[in-house]
Design a protein around this motif. Structure first.
Motif, mmCIF file in Angstrom:
data_model
loop_
_atom_site.group_PDB
_atom_site.id
_atom_site.type_symbol
_atom_site.label_atom_id
_atom_site.label_comp_id
_atom_site.label_asym_id
_atom_site.label_seq_id
_atom_site.Cartn_x
_atom_site.Cartn_y
_atom_site.Cartn_z
ATOM 1 N N TYR A 64 42.007 40.464 29.599
ATOM 2 C CA TYR A 64 41.820 41.710 28.854
ATOM 3 C C TYR A 64 40.341 42.054 28.682
ATOM 4 N N PRO A 65 39.958 43.281 29.100
ATOM 5 C CA PRO A 65 38.606 43.748 28.762
ATOM 6 C C PRO A 65 38.523 43.982 27.250
ATOM 7 N N TYR A 66 37.327 44.058 26.747
ATOM 8 C CA TYR A 66 37.160 44.371 25.331
ATOM 9 C C TYR A 66 37.741 45.749 25.051
ATOM 10 N N ALA A 67 38.219 45.946 23.842
ATOM 11 C CA ALA A 67 38.931 47.173 23.463
ATOM 12 C C ALA A 67 38.107 48.439 23.719
ATOM 13 N N ASN A 68 36.811 48.358 23.527
ATOM 14 C CA ASN A 68 35.969 49.541 23.709
ATOM 15 C C ASN A 68 35.408 49.631 25.131
ATOM 16 N N ALA A 69 36.043 48.965 26.070
ATOM 17 C CA ALA A 69 35.544 48.938 27.452
ATOM 18 C C ALA A 69 35.521 50.335 28.058
ATOM 19 N N SER A 70 34.363 50.690 28.547
ATOM 20 C CA SER A 70 34.208 51.957 29.261
ATOM 21 C C SER A 70 33.172 51.724 30.358
ATOM 22 N N PRO A 71 33.556 50.949 31.389
ATOM 23 C CA PRO A 71 32.588 50.587 32.418
ATOM 24 C C PRO A 71 32.155 51.801 33.252
ATOM 25 N N THR A 72 30.992 51.700 33.838
ATOM 26 C CA THR A 72 30.486 52.741 34.716
ATOM 27 C C THR A 72 31.439 52.946 35.890
ATOM 28 N N ASP A 73 31.960 51.836 36.423
ATOM 29 C CA ASP A 73 32.927 51.882 37.523
ATOM 30 C C ASP A 73 34.315 51.588 36.944
ATOM 31 N N PRO A 74 35.250 52.547 36.961
ATOM 32 C CA PRO A 74 36.574 52.359 36.359
ATOM 33 C C PRO A 74 37.599 51.670 37.274
ATOM 34 N N SER A 75 37.159 51.127 38.384
ATOM 35 C CA SER A 75 38.062 50.505 39.354
ATOM 36 C C SER A 75 38.745 49.271 38.776
ATOM 37 N N ALA A 76 39.931 48.969 39.324
ATOM 38 C CA ALA A 76 40.674 47.778 38.894
ATOM 39 C C ALA A 76 41.320 47.122 40.112
ATOM 40 N N VAL A 77 41.318 45.798 40.111
ATOM 41 C CA VAL A 77 41.918 45.007 41.187
ATOM 42 C C VAL A 77 42.778 43.920 40.554
ATOM 43 N N VAL A 78 44.008 43.786 41.046
ATOM 44 C CA VAL A 78 44.865 42.677 40.630
ATOM 45 C C VAL A 78 45.001 41.762 41.840
ATOM 46 N N ARG A 79 44.666 40.481 41.661
ATOM 47 C CA ARG A 79 44.771 39.482 42.727
ATOM 48 C C ARG A 79 45.750 38.405 42.283
ATOM 49 N N TRP A 80 46.548 37.899 43.233
ATOM 50 C CA TRP A 80 47.466 36.819 42.915
ATOM 51 C C TRP A 80 47.768 35.997 44.157
ATOM 52 N N THR A 81 48.372 34.836 43.938
ATOM 53 C CA THR A 81 48.813 33.962 45.015
ATOM 54 C C THR A 81 50.325 33.856 44.926
ATOM 55 N N MET A 82 50.994 33.947 46.086
ATOM 56 C CA MET A 82 52.445 33.824 46.124
ATOM 57 C C MET A 82 52.811 33.171 47.455
ATOM 58 N N ASP A 83 53.584 32.110 47.405
ATOM 59 C CA ASP A 83 54.008 31.388 48.604
ATOM 60 C C ASP A 83 52.820 30.992 49.471
ATOM 61 N N GLY A 84 51.718 30.586 48.829
ATOM 62 C CA GLY A 84 50.544 30.125 49.555
ATOM 63 C C GLY A 84 49.685 31.217 50.159
ATOM 64 N N GLU A 85 50.036 32.472 49.958
ATOM 65 C CA GLU A 85 49.272 33.601 50.503
ATOM 66 C C GLU A 85 48.521 34.306 49.373
ATOM 67 N N GLN A 86 47.373 34.886 49.712
ATOM 68 C CA GLN A 86 46.566 35.643 48.757
ATOM 69 C C GLN A 86 46.932 37.120 48.854
ATOM 70 N N TYR A 87 47.073 37.777 47.701
ATOM 71 C CA TYR A 87 47.435 39.192 47.650
ATOM 72 C C TYR A 87 46.465 39.935 46.725
ATOM 73 N N ALA A 88 46.331 41.216 46.976
ATOM 74 C CA ALA A 88 45.527 42.054 46.083
ATOM 75 C C ALA A 88 45.979 43.499 46.203
ATOM 76 N N VAL A 89 45.952 44.189 45.074
ATOM 77 C CA VAL A 89 46.142 45.635 45.042
ATOM 78 C C VAL A 89 44.994 46.191 44.201
ATOM 79 N N ALA A 90 44.527 47.367 44.579
ATOM 80 C CA ALA A 90 43.370 47.931 43.897
ATOM 81 C C ALA A 90 43.553 49.429 43.716
ATOM 82 N N CYS A 91 42.927 49.953 42.676
ATOM 83 C CA CYS A 91 42.965 51.393 42.440
ATOM 84 C C CYS A 91 41.646 51.827 41.816
ATOM 85 N N ASP A 92 41.084 52.886 42.373
ATOM 86 C CA ASP A 92 39.865 53.468 41.814
ATOM 87 C C ASP A 92 39.889 54.995 41.922
#
Length: 198
Positions: A64-92
């Protein structure tokens, strides 16, 4: 408080900051959206995942970012591992961090729902989120490059028909859908392309 470093996947294109839009359709808070991402990933059996943003994250609760988070770059990336493979989804695409995280949640929810449908496809619905080996955090050193004809098991001056036939036979056992690896399949495709271009 300065921004943190965003861990954007190297192979993903980013939206030009001037093209980001404001999204007024989502009413969920940033925290709710992160909780929803966690719930979706848990439903598909992912225990270890992380959210990367340019906002500073809490030390005791690093997802969790801090509640007052307002970064210059609003992009977000979720990374995870499943069945030994690396995954990522991103949105900006949006100008607010909370909207980009909400979009990631909605995407993951739709993918999970599609994965549960009794439809047979060539790959998992999450296959397009699989990261290429070069973007994984721990990548083995590349194997020495063999000659294309050696990879395909043909003569260096083999006719195109022989090259295509050898490729088809090798793919039967080395394609990811048949128990092979994505890396080996890619290696075969490159060898075929080089041989056919000569």
């Amino acid at each position: 408080m300065s921004d943190a470093t965003l861990d954007w996947p190297a192979t993903f294109e980013q939206t030009d900051p001037t093209e980001r839009t404001r999204n007024n359709r989502y009413e969920a808070s940033l925290r709710t959206s992160i909780d929803d991402v966690a719930a979706e990933l848990k439903r598909v059996g992912v225990d270890d995942w992380r959210l990367s943003t340019a906002a500073r994250h809490q030390k005791q609760n690093p997802r969790y970012p801090y509640a007052n988070a307002s970064p210059t770059d609003p992009s977000a990336v979720v990374r995870w591992t499943m069945d030994g493979e690396q995954y990522a989804v991103a949105c900006d695409a949006y100008s607010r961090l909370r909207d980009n995280v909400r979009t990631l949640y909605l995407y993951l929810r739709e993918k999970r729902k599609m994965e549960q449908r009794p439809v047979v496809t060539g790959e998992s619905e999450f296959a397009n989120a699989r990261l290429p080996p070069a973007d994984e955090s721990a990548v083995a050193a590349p194997a020495p490059a063999d000659e294309p004809h050696e990879i395909l098991g043909v003569a260096p001056d083999a006719p195109d028909a022989v090259v295509r036939g050898a490729f088809r036979e090798l793919v039967k056992e080395r394609h990811p859908d048949h128990g092979g690896s994505e890396r080996e399949f890619t290696r075969l495709k490159r060898a075929r392309e080089v041989m056919l271009d000569d």
